[in-house]
Design an enzyme around this catalytic site. Sequence first.
Site, PDB file in Angstrom:
ATOM      1  N   LYS A 230      -2.589   6.110  -4.256  1.00  0.00           N
ATOM      2  CA  LYS A 230      -3.639   7.085  -3.912  1.00  0.00           C
ATOM      3  C   LYS A 230      -3.445   8.425  -4.619  1.00  0.00           C
ATOM      4  CE  LYS A 230      -3.462   4.894   0.641  1.00  0.00           C
ATOM      5  NZ  LYS A 230      -2.042   4.575   0.863  1.00  0.00           N
TER       6      LYS A 230
ATOM      7  N   ASP B 242       0.841  -1.198   0.000  1.00  0.00           N
ATOM      8  CA  ASP B 242       0.000   0.000   0.000  1.00  0.00           C
ATOM      9  C   ASP B 242       0.876   1.248   0.000  1.00  0.00           C
ATOM     10  OD1 ASP B 242      -2.986   1.066   0.918  1.00  0.00           O
ATOM     11  OD2 ASP B 242      -1.339   2.300   1.680  1.00  0.00           O
TER      12      ASP B 242
END
Length: 300
Positions: free
Chosen positions: A77, A47
């Site tokens: 992101k 992540d």
Amino acid sequence: PVPYFSLNNGLKIPAIGMGCWMGDVGGGPAVEEMCANALKNGYRHLDTAFGYGNEEHVGKAVRESGIPRNEIFVTTKLWNDCHHKVKEAFEQSLNNLGLDYIDLYLMHWPMAQIDDIVLGPEEHPTIVDTWKEMEKLLETGKVKSIGVSNFGIKPLKRLLSQCKVVPVTNQVESHPCLPYLELKNLCEENGILITAYSPLGQSNRVFLADPDMIKIAESHQVTPAQVAMSWAVQRGTVAIPKSANLERMRQNISLVTLSDKEMDLVTSLHKKPGMHRSLLAYHHDGGVVFGWTYKQLDWP
Ligand code: A2P
């Protein structure tokens, strides 16, 4: 092996991933080494975020791992100052990672920023405007799933009332001091998985020293950190602990099964005096989080 959860679009996500936020340093070669070690030790989920400044290094570890791309789940992101140029920002992230596709793309915060100026919830691009652009990315095939991060109840309800695609996940800070019971219910009712960041509390880990946590850990012959990880997965949340240390990263994917009583104990830990804390609250001073006000974040 780490269990998988199903997303609301039928795809699967490993229940534990390596969180790649390395603080202000970004990471550089250290994050590449951490990810390479994680992949060697059984992790299949990394992540990162554009805002972490280390997509290049995470991507390099994935490409050089020798593990088939489709066996690794990669999240990145959209940064706050790119809400008005989602497509461009996405391409940039893909490029940084050096990958053909991203498994999961998240709106990092429910808040847009133009340069250093934070927009209010009603100013364009709103979170709904941004989400519509993210929905379009799915058509390119270069991202498999889209989701959100740091969404409290209010922004999440607002998004749900207007989206075509329901986010697969809402990634928020969550650990035994911050179980987010109400937010978790809302997410579950809508088929949204919670992904818990800082599942070990990052620098704010009072719960690891809690006598109940220690007792549970001892009875399973594991560490309190492993109890926290097992609790997170057993309650149905994905967890993404960060550890650059081999011994601890191995610990964090070695789970045990907790009894119902033990689960309840950990879930109610936050009710003990001084226990209900979040990293955001820890950093916040008079309502300011990293220089942004709670009002701007529309949180909760
Ligand atoms: P390190 O990288 O030296 O292992 P979080 O993921 O909740 O933000 O927490 C990350 C912090 O917790 C890091 O400082 C990490 O340090 C530490 N950490 C990671 N795994 C464990 C563990 N199993 N036990 C204790 N501390 C841990």
